[in-house]
Each structure stands twice: as structure tokens, then as C-alpha cells.
Design a protein around this motif. Structure first.
Motif, PDB file in Angstrom:
ATOM      1  N   ARG A  15       0.944  -1.135  -0.030  1.00  0.00           N
ATOM      2  CA  ARG A  15       0.108  -0.057   0.143  1.00  0.00           C
ATOM      3  C   ARG A  15       0.846   1.294  -0.154  1.00  0.00           C
ATOM      4  O   ARG A  15       1.759   1.433   1.076  1.00  0.00           O
ATOM      5  CB  ARG A  15      -0.834   0.008   1.097  1.00  0.00           C
ATOM      6  CG  ARG A  15      -2.011   0.817   1.111  1.00  0.00           C
ATOM      7  CD  ARG A  15      -3.094   0.786   2.171  1.00  0.00           C
ATOM      8  NE  ARG A  15      -3.197   2.017   2.900  1.00  0.00           N
ATOM      9  CZ  ARG A  15      -3.373   2.406   3.976  1.00  0.00           C
ATOM     10  NH1 ARG A  15      -3.312   1.201   4.927  1.00  0.00           N
ATOM     11  NH2 ARG A  15      -3.513   3.458   4.422  1.00  0.00           N
ATOM     12  N   VAL A  16       0.778   2.198  -0.794  1.00  0.00           N
ATOM     13  CA  VAL A  16       1.525   3.162  -1.103  1.00  0.00           C
ATOM     14  C   VAL A  16       0.820   4.567  -0.663  1.00  0.00           C
ATOM     15  O   VAL A  16      -0.582   4.743  -0.988  1.00  0.00           O
ATOM     16  CB  VAL A  16       2.023   3.191  -2.389  1.00  0.00           C
ATOM     17  CG1 VAL A  16       2.934   4.771  -2.724  1.00  0.00           C
ATOM     18  CG2 VAL A  16       3.001   2.263  -3.071  1.00  0.00           C
ATOM     19  N   GLY A  17       1.306   5.395   0.098  1.00  0.00           N
ATOM     20  CA  GLY A  17       0.747   6.482   0.487  1.00  0.00           C
ATOM     21  C   GLY A  17       1.769   7.373   1.012  1.00  0.00           C
ATOM     22  O   GLY A  17       2.840   7.568   0.925  1.00  0.00           O
ATOM     23  N   THR A  18       1.066   8.596   1.530  1.00  0.00           N
ATOM     24  CA  THR A  18       2.044   9.872   1.946  1.00  0.00           C
ATOM     25  C   THR A  18       2.188   9.587   3.669  1.00  0.00           C
ATOM     26  O   THR A  18       1.672   8.894   4.148  1.00  0.00           O
ATOM     27  CB  THR A  18       1.391  11.059   1.851  1.00  0.00           C
ATOM     28  OG1 THR A  18       0.220  11.134   2.749  1.00  0.00           O
ATOM     29  CG2 THR A  18       0.870  11.383   0.289  1.00  0.00           C
ATOM     30  N   VAL A  19       3.188  10.343   3.903  1.00  0.00           N
ATOM     31  CA  VAL A  19       3.547  10.536   5.534  1.00  0.00           C
ATOM     32  C   VAL A  19       2.405  10.863   6.264  1.00  0.00           C
ATOM     33  O   VAL A  19       1.999  10.352   7.428  1.00  0.00           O
ATOM     34  CB  VAL A  19       4.740  11.415   5.780  1.00  0.00           C
ATOM     35  CG1 VAL A  19       4.791  11.656   6.991  1.00  0.00           C
ATOM     36  CG2 VAL A  19       5.941  11.049   4.981  1.00  0.00           C
ATOM     37  N   ALA A  20       1.796  11.921   5.699  1.00  0.00           N
ATOM     38  CA  ALA A  20       0.469  12.450   6.359  1.00  0.00           C
ATOM     39  C   ALA A  20      -0.589  11.569   6.570  1.00  0.00           C
ATOM     40  O   ALA A  20      -1.322  11.339   7.187  1.00  0.00           O
ATOM     41  CB  ALA A  20      -0.091  13.688   5.529  1.00  0.00           C
ATOM     42  N   PRO A  27      -4.205  18.527   7.357  1.00  0.00           N
ATOM     43  CA  PRO A  27      -3.435  19.449   6.505  1.00  0.00           C
ATOM     44  C   PRO A  27      -2.485  20.536   7.329  1.00  0.00           C
ATOM     45  O   PRO A  27      -1.460  21.087   7.032  1.00  0.00           O
ATOM     46  CB  PRO A  27      -4.367  20.090   5.659  1.00  0.00           C
ATOM     47  CG  PRO A  27      -5.515  19.063   5.521  1.00  0.00           C
ATOM     48  CD  PRO A  27      -5.426  18.551   7.021  1.00  0.00           C
ATOM     49  N   GLN A  28      -3.049  20.950   8.560  1.00  0.00           N
ATOM     50  CA  GLN A  28      -2.649  21.997   9.307  1.00  0.00           C
ATOM     51  C   GLN A  28      -1.401  21.465   9.939  1.00  0.00           C
ATOM     52  O   GLN A  28      -0.177  22.054   9.886  1.00  0.00           O
ATOM     53  CB  GLN A  28      -3.546  22.503  10.218  1.00  0.00           C
ATOM     54  CG  GLN A  28      -4.580  23.333   9.845  1.00  0.00           C
ATOM     55  CD  GLN A  28      -5.877  22.535   9.189  1.00  0.00           C
ATOM     56  OE1 GLN A  28      -5.882  21.320   9.489  1.00  0.00           O
ATOM     57  NE2 GLN A  28      -6.647  22.853   8.280  1.00  0.00           N
ATOM     58  N   GLN A  29      -1.457  20.390  10.464  1.00  0.00           N
ATOM     59  CA  GLN A  29      -0.164  19.625  11.201  1.00  0.00           C
ATOM     60  C   GLN A  29       0.816  19.366  10.111  1.00  0.00           C
ATOM     61  O   GLN A  29       2.003  19.633  10.609  1.00  0.00           O
ATOM     62  CB  GLN A  29      -0.410  18.337  11.751  1.00  0.00           C
ATOM     63  CG  GLN A  29      -1.411  18.534  13.026  1.00  0.00           C
ATOM     64  CD  GLN A  29      -2.039  16.985  13.633  1.00  0.00           C
ATOM     65  OE1 GLN A  29      -2.509  16.389  12.632  1.00  0.00           O
ATOM     66  NE2 GLN A  29      -2.096  16.921  14.852  1.00  0.00           N
ATOM     67  N   MET A  30       0.658  18.974   9.063  1.00  0.00           N
ATOM     68  CA  MET A  30       1.561  18.843   8.036  1.00  0.00           C
ATOM     69  C   MET A  30       2.182  20.222   7.458  1.00  0.00           C
ATOM     70  O   MET A  30       3.293  20.393   7.276  1.00  0.00           O
ATOM     71  CB  MET A  30       0.898  18.194   6.667  1.00  0.00           C
ATOM     72  CG  MET A  30       1.677  17.584   5.796  1.00  0.00           C
ATOM     73  SD  MET A  30       2.896  16.080   6.478  1.00  0.00           S
ATOM     74  CE  MET A  30       4.374  16.567   5.939  1.00  0.00           C
ATOM     75  N   ALA A  31       1.254  21.267   7.643  1.00  0.00           N
ATOM     76  CA  ALA A  31       1.869  22.499   7.155  1.00  0.00           C
ATOM     77  C   ALA A  31       2.887  23.078   8.046  1.00  0.00           C
ATOM     78  O   ALA A  31       4.061  23.722   7.958  1.00  0.00           O
ATOM     79  CB  ALA A  31       0.815  23.485   6.939  1.00  0.00           C
ATOM     80  N   LEU A  32       2.666  22.670   9.382  1.00  0.00           N
ATOM     81  CA  LEU A  32       3.357  22.972  10.585  1.00  0.00           C
ATOM     82  C   LEU A  32       4.774  22.270  10.388  1.00  0.00           C
ATOM     83  O   LEU A  32       5.725  22.746  10.534  1.00  0.00           O
ATOM     84  CB  LEU A  32       2.997  23.116  11.778  1.00  0.00           C
ATOM     85  CG  LEU A  32       1.775  23.862  12.257  1.00  0.00           C
ATOM     86  CD1 LEU A  32       1.172  23.471  13.735  1.00  0.00           C
ATOM     87  CD2 LEU A  32       2.438  25.267  12.461  1.00  0.00           C
TER      88      LEU A  32
END
Length: 110
Positions: A15-20, A27-32
Motif C-alpha cells: 500500500r503506497v501513501g504519504t507520510v500525512a 493538513p494544518q499539522q503537515m503545514a507546520l
């Protein structure tokens, strides 16, 4: 990851995905996280541009070389105010700091 590699992994049952997605980050946590990493990268670039070693910058900050290394690496225990203070000490401008954060951390919806 390129499309061919992704397709091979998925065909093999991975299964391939992103860290987030994996960490269930908003999205806010990833932006920080992105902004903090951007500040660390900007600090290293600014330090090198000014011809400073980590030890020299640490001395100016009244800190340690290992702490500067942690700032540049984006370690979790490093605060935004410490990163910004280090950038200003290394000669960055507020506008330059804002550009660095916007360049990498502009993913979150305002």
C-alpha cells in the motif's frame, strides 16, 4: 516516487501513501511540519552563506553546536521561536524568513 515504481509496489501488494496519511496528520499539522523543516533548511543555507560554522553560530546564540545541528535537521524539540532567533542571528531578514516558510509550508488552506 515515480509512477512505475509505485505501480510495481502496488502490484506486489504494498500500500503506497504519504507520510500525512500514514501518521493521520491534518493538513494544518503537515503545514507546520513543512514550515519547521523549511526554517531549518533556511538556517543552514544562511549560516553557510555567512561563512559560519555550527559552533560559531551556537556561540552567538549562547547555545551548543549540537543544538544548531538539531535546528538544521528539523528535530521535533526545536521551537519556532528558537529557529527564527537563530535565523535572525545568522543575518536573515524577516522577509527572507517569511519567504522560506511560504516556499515549503504553504500547503495548508488558509
Amino acid at each position: 516516487m515515480n509512477a512505475a515504481r509505485r505501480k510495481r509496489l502496488e502490484a506486489a501488494g504494498w500500500r503506497v501513501g504519504t507520510v500525512a496519511e500514514f501518521l493521520k496528520l491534518t493538513p494544518q499539522q503537515m503545514a507546520l511540519i513543512d514550515m519547521k523543516l523549511a526554517l531549518g533548511d533556511a538556517l543552514k543555507r544562511q549560516r553557510v552563506r555567512r561563512g559560519l560554522t555550527q559552533k560559531e553560530l551556537a556561540r552567538k546564540l549562547r547555545s551548543s553546536q549540537s543544538r544548531v545541528a538539531k535546528m538544521e535537521a528539523g528535530e521535533p524539540g526545536i521551537t519556532f521561536d528558537l529557529l527564527i532567533r537563530a535565523l535572525l542571528t545568522a543575518g536573515a531578514t524577516p522577509a527572507g524568513i517569511a519567504r522560506a516558510m511560504a516556499a515549503r509550508g504553504g500547503r495548508a488552506a488558509a
